[in-house]
Scaffold this motif. Structure first.
Motif, PDB file in Angstrom:
ATOM      1  N   GLY A 162       6.673   2.074   8.424  1.00 26.39           N
ATOM      2  CA  GLY A 162       6.069   1.143   7.471  1.00 26.39           C
ATOM      3  C   GLY A 162       6.548   1.423   6.068  1.00 26.39           C
ATOM      4  N   GLY A 163       7.211   0.456   5.440  1.00 26.39           N
ATOM      5  CA  GLY A 163       7.708   0.652   4.088  1.00 26.39           C
ATOM      6  C   GLY A 163       9.133   1.151   4.082  1.00 26.39           C
ATOM      7  N   GLY A 164       9.574   1.606   2.887  1.00 23.55           N
ATOM      8  CA  GLY A 164      10.944   2.072   2.730  1.00 23.55           C
ATOM      9  C   GLY A 164      10.981   3.326   1.883  1.00 23.55           C
ATOM     10  N   LYS A 165      12.046   3.453   1.097  1.00 19.28           N
ATOM     11  CA  LYS A 165      12.264   4.674   0.321  1.00 19.28           C
ATOM     12  C   LYS A 165      11.138   4.947  -0.672  1.00 19.28           C
ATOM     13  CE  LYS A 165      15.358   1.999  -2.645  1.00 19.28           C
ATOM     14  NZ  LYS A 165      14.929   0.753  -1.962  1.00 19.28           N
TER      15      LYS A 165
ATOM     16  N   SER B 235      14.409  -2.206   6.859  1.00 18.22           N
ATOM     17  CA  SER B 235      13.235  -1.715   6.134  1.00 18.22           C
ATOM     18  C   SER B 235      13.496  -1.693   4.636  1.00 18.22           C
ATOM     19  CB  SER B 235      12.872  -0.300   6.600  1.00 18.22           C
ATOM     20  OG  SER B 235      12.500  -0.283   7.956  1.00 18.22           O
ATOM     21  N   GLY B 236      12.395  -1.632   3.873  1.00 16.50           N
ATOM     22  CA  GLY B 236      12.524  -1.560   2.420  1.00 16.50           C
ATOM     23  C   GLY B 236      13.310  -2.731   1.863  1.00 16.50           C
ATOM     24  N   ASP B 237      14.339  -2.449   1.099  1.00 14.29           N
ATOM     25  CA  ASP B 237      15.175  -3.497   0.516  1.00 14.29           C
ATOM     26  C   ASP B 237      16.230  -4.003   1.487  1.00 14.29           C
ATOM     27  OD1 ASP B 237      13.759  -3.282  -1.820  1.00 14.29           O
ATOM     28  OD2 ASP B 237      15.163  -1.895  -2.776  1.00 14.29           O
TER      29      ASP B 237
ATOM     30  N   GLU C  64      10.431 -11.083   6.894  1.00 12.91           N
ATOM     31  CA  GLU C  64       9.650  -9.978   6.336  1.00 12.91           C
ATOM     32  C   GLU C  64       9.916  -9.748   4.853  1.00 12.91           C
ATOM     33  OE1 GLU C  64       9.598  -9.805  10.545  1.00 12.91           O
ATOM     34  OE2 GLU C  64      11.384  -9.519   9.306  1.00 12.91           O
ATOM     35  N   GLN C  65      10.872 -10.467   4.285  1.00 16.71           N
ATOM     36  CA  GLN C  65      11.180 -10.274   2.870  1.00 16.71           C
ATOM     37  C   GLN C  65      10.054 -10.802   1.983  1.00 16.71           C
ATOM     38  OE1 GLN C  65      14.921 -12.304   2.484  1.00 16.71           O
ATOM     39  NE2 GLN C  65      16.090 -10.680   3.471  1.00 16.71           N
ATOM     40  N   GLY C  66       9.872 -10.150   0.842  1.00 18.87           N
ATOM     41  CA  GLY C  66       8.830 -10.566  -0.083  1.00 18.87           C
ATOM     42  C   GLY C  66       8.153  -9.370  -0.710  1.00 18.87           C
ATOM     43  N   ASP C  67       7.450  -9.596  -1.823  1.00 17.25           N
ATOM     44  CA  ASP C  67       6.801  -8.512  -2.549  1.00 17.25           C
ATOM     45  C   ASP C  67       5.326  -8.357  -2.215  1.00 17.25           C
ATOM     46  OD1 ASP C  67       9.183  -7.942  -3.871  1.00 17.25           O
ATOM     47  OD2 ASP C  67       8.762  -9.382  -5.481  1.00 17.25           O
ATOM     48  N   GLU C  68       4.803  -9.186  -1.303  1.00 14.80           N
ATOM     49  CA  GLU C  68       3.410  -9.052  -0.909  1.00 14.80           C
ATOM     50  C   GLU C  68       3.209  -7.709  -0.211  1.00 14.80           C
ATOM     51  OE1 GLU C  68       4.645 -13.399  -0.328  1.00 14.80           O
ATOM     52  OE2 GLU C  68       5.505 -11.400  -0.072  1.00 14.80           O
ATOM     53  N   PRO C  69       2.109  -7.015  -0.492  1.00 16.07           N
ATOM     54  CA  PRO C  69       1.881  -5.685   0.096  1.00 16.07           C
ATOM     55  C   PRO C  69       2.034  -5.653   1.606  1.00 16.07           C
ATOM     56  CG  PRO C  69       0.252  -6.131  -1.601  1.00 16.07           C
ATOM     57  CD  PRO C  69       1.022  -7.398  -1.424  1.00 16.07           C
ATOM     58  N   GLU C  70       1.545  -6.692   2.292  1.00 22.07           N
ATOM     59  CA  GLU C  70       1.633  -6.682   3.753  1.00 22.07           C
ATOM     60  C   GLU C  70       3.077  -6.805   4.227  1.00 22.07           C
ATOM     61  OE1 GLU C  70       0.742 -10.950   2.465  1.00 22.07           O
ATOM     62  OE2 GLU C  70       0.098  -8.916   1.945  1.00 22.07           O
ATOM     63  N   LYS C  71       3.936  -7.481   3.457  1.00 22.81           N
ATOM     64  CA  LYS C  71       5.338  -7.610   3.841  1.00 22.81           C
ATOM     65  C   LYS C  71       6.130  -6.355   3.511  1.00 22.81           C
ATOM     66  CE  LYS C  71       5.988 -12.601   4.012  1.00 22.81           C
ATOM     67  NZ  LYS C  71       6.837 -13.740   3.631  1.00 22.81           N
ATOM     68  N   ILE C  72       5.786  -5.709   2.404  1.00 25.54           N
ATOM     69  CA  ILE C  72       6.468  -4.478   2.021  1.00 25.54           C
ATOM     70  C   ILE C  72       6.304  -3.422   3.101  1.00 25.54           C
ATOM     71  CG2 ILE C  72       6.412  -2.553   0.370  1.00 25.54           C
ATOM     72  CD1 ILE C  72       5.813  -4.596  -1.811  1.00 25.54           C
ATOM     73  N   ARG C  73       5.155  -3.436   3.773  1.00 26.58           N
ATOM     74  CA  ARG C  73       4.888  -2.441   4.809  1.00 26.58           C
ATOM     75  C   ARG C  73       5.526  -2.797   6.154  1.00 26.58           C
ATOM     76  NH1 ARG C  73      -0.279  -2.659   2.267  1.00 26.58           N
ATOM     77  NH2 ARG C  73      -1.025  -4.126   3.854  1.00 26.58           N
ATOM     78  N   MET C  74       6.150  -3.959   6.253  1.00 30.60           N
ATOM     79  CA  MET C  74       6.733  -4.407   7.516  1.00 30.60           C
ATOM     80  C   MET C  74       8.202  -4.004   7.621  1.00 30.60           C
ATOM     81  SD  MET C  74       5.079  -8.245   7.694  1.00 30.60           S
ATOM     82  CE  MET C  74       5.735  -8.611   9.330  1.00 30.60           C
ATOM     83  N   ASN C  75       8.740  -4.121   8.841  1.00 28.18           N
ATOM     84  CA  ASN C  75      10.177  -3.951   9.023  1.00 28.18           C
ATOM     85  C   ASN C  75      10.716  -5.047   9.933  1.00 28.18           C
ATOM     86  OD1 ASN C  75      10.265  -3.090  11.906  1.00 28.18           O
ATOM     87  ND2 ASN C  75       9.221  -1.243  11.159  1.00 28.18           N
ATOM     88  N   SER C  76      12.025  -5.135  10.023  1.00 28.60           N
ATOM     89  CA  SER C  76      12.690  -6.172  10.816  1.00 28.60           C
ATOM     90  C   SER C  76      13.389  -5.586  12.031  1.00 28.60           C
ATOM     91  CB  SER C  76      13.719  -6.915   9.944  1.00 28.60           C
ATOM     92  OG  SER C  76      13.128  -7.419   8.774  1.00 28.60           O
ATOM     93  N   HIS C  77      12.866  -4.487  12.564  1.00 29.25           N
ATOM     94  CA  HIS C  77      13.544  -3.822  13.677  1.00 29.25           C
ATOM     95  C   HIS C  77      13.549  -4.667  14.941  1.00 29.25           C
ATOM     96  CE1 HIS C  77      12.930   0.403  11.708  1.00 29.25           C
ATOM     97  NE2 HIS C  77      13.787  -0.362  11.065  1.00 29.25           N
TER      98      HIS C  77
END
Length: 348
Positions: A112-115, A144-146, A152-165
């Protein structure tokens, strides 16, 4: 009434015969097994389909994350693939900073999240590493992250915690690749760049929690340049933690992996280098048998360390919590690993 399929695969796994189960008795047998398994893992993960290119590293800006100064860099890991990472440096105000050579610590993030989440969740550990002179590097894994994909892209908190795996796996599997294979390739190319820096002293360690622990185990298993490895919340038998919990992240799944090796074999690939495993007693990802699902795999890994008379490793640190990074003993572990590597170099 439901007519399901997964129960069949639990039985299939229980009755499987691994093509690369660990059975070495000598250093020579270990090295032959290690080469064979690494070759097979490069094939089934699709690492051998990745394309090499020069890193073309670019510094973009400096951010402040949890009151730590982090340089934002981007490198190429394949001709059209870029990986952003944060580079954190030890106190540059210390005497002779520019003249000193520094060890490097890569800290991959979890699922969940990135760097940024790495720095936020492991701030104390990173501060200690900086105090001990490490250059600390926190990269974004693919998806993940950037490096998130649509949607999943976007600055909303729920999207920041997501990944595209999931999306990545569903596409790349058709090309014979996997998410973890691409992640390890990226970490290898990052290591190429970091170890070539003028301020590097050549010592490279890797430490991560959950998905970061997964990246650490795989990267260390596939690349001997990692001189010390720390995984937290990611070391357990595949049956209970992946087949019986198939809702886990898509990055865990690789064609033919369950026919090839288990977690204990991945750990054995790290031998005889210093290896630290942290587990939570209440971590649900350990599977239904809990810590026993960790210990049985560590028993396999220890067989490899015994061959090299490195009976102090792997270290297994158990805390009373759940799926979380605690960090007890990790700072001391890294310092001793550096001292061990220094002694090895002097003895050569």
């Amino acid at each position: 009434m439901y007519y399901t399929t997964l129960e069949t695969y639990k039985k299939k796994y229980q009755n499987r015969s691994l093509t690369h189960a660990y059975s070495a008795k000598t250093k020579g047998e270990h090295e032959a097994w290690k080469k064979s398994l690494r070759d097979r893992l490069r094939e089934i993960t699709g690492m051998n389909k990745c394309v090499y290119c020069e890193p073309d590293a670019q510094y973009l800006r400096t951010d402040r994350v949890n009151d730590l100064i982090a340089e934002y860099w981007v490198i190429k890991t394949e001709p059209e693939i870029e990986m952003p990472f944060y580079l954190l440096r030890p106190d540059q105000q210390k005497p002779d900073f520019e003249k000193k050579k520094h060890p490097i610590l890569i800290v991959p993030h979890g699922h969940g999240g990135g760097k940024e989440s790495t720095i936020q969740s492991q701030t104390a550990f990173i501060r200690d590493a900086l105090e001990d002179g490490f250059l600390v590097v926190c990269p974004d894994e693919r998806g993940s992250g950037d490096r998130r994909e649509f949607p999943e892209q976007g600055d909303e908190p729920e999207k920041i915690r997501m990944n595209s795996h999931r999306e990545l796996l569903q596409v790349c599997i058709g090309f014979g690749q996997s998410v973890i294979g691409m992640a390890v390739w990226d970490l290898m190319r990052l290591a190429d760049y970091l170890l070539a820096l003028s301020e590097s002293n050549g010592f490279l360690a890797c430490a991560g929690m959950s998905g970061g622990g997964q990246q650490t185990v795989w990267f260390s298993a596939m690349d001997d340049r990692v001189k010390a490895a720390i995984t937290s919340g990611y070391f357990y038998g595949f049956k209970e933690s992946l087949i019986e919990l198939p809702q886990n992240c898509a990055c865990n799944f690789i064609p033919h992996m369950f026919e090839t090796a288990d977690m204990g074999e991945l750990g054995a690939l790290i031998a005889p280098r210093p290896f630290f495993v942290e587990s939570g007693e209440k971590d649900g990802l350990n599977g239904k048998s809990g810590l026993n699902n960790v210990i049985t795999q560590l028993d396999v890994t220890r067989k490899a360390y015994h061959i090299f008379n490195e009976n102090a490793y792997p270290i297994h640190s158990i805390h009373s919590g759940g799926h979380q990074w605690v960090g007890t003993g990790m700072r001391t572990f890294l310092i001793k690993a550096m001292e061990k590597e220094r002694a090895n170099i002097i003895s050569i």
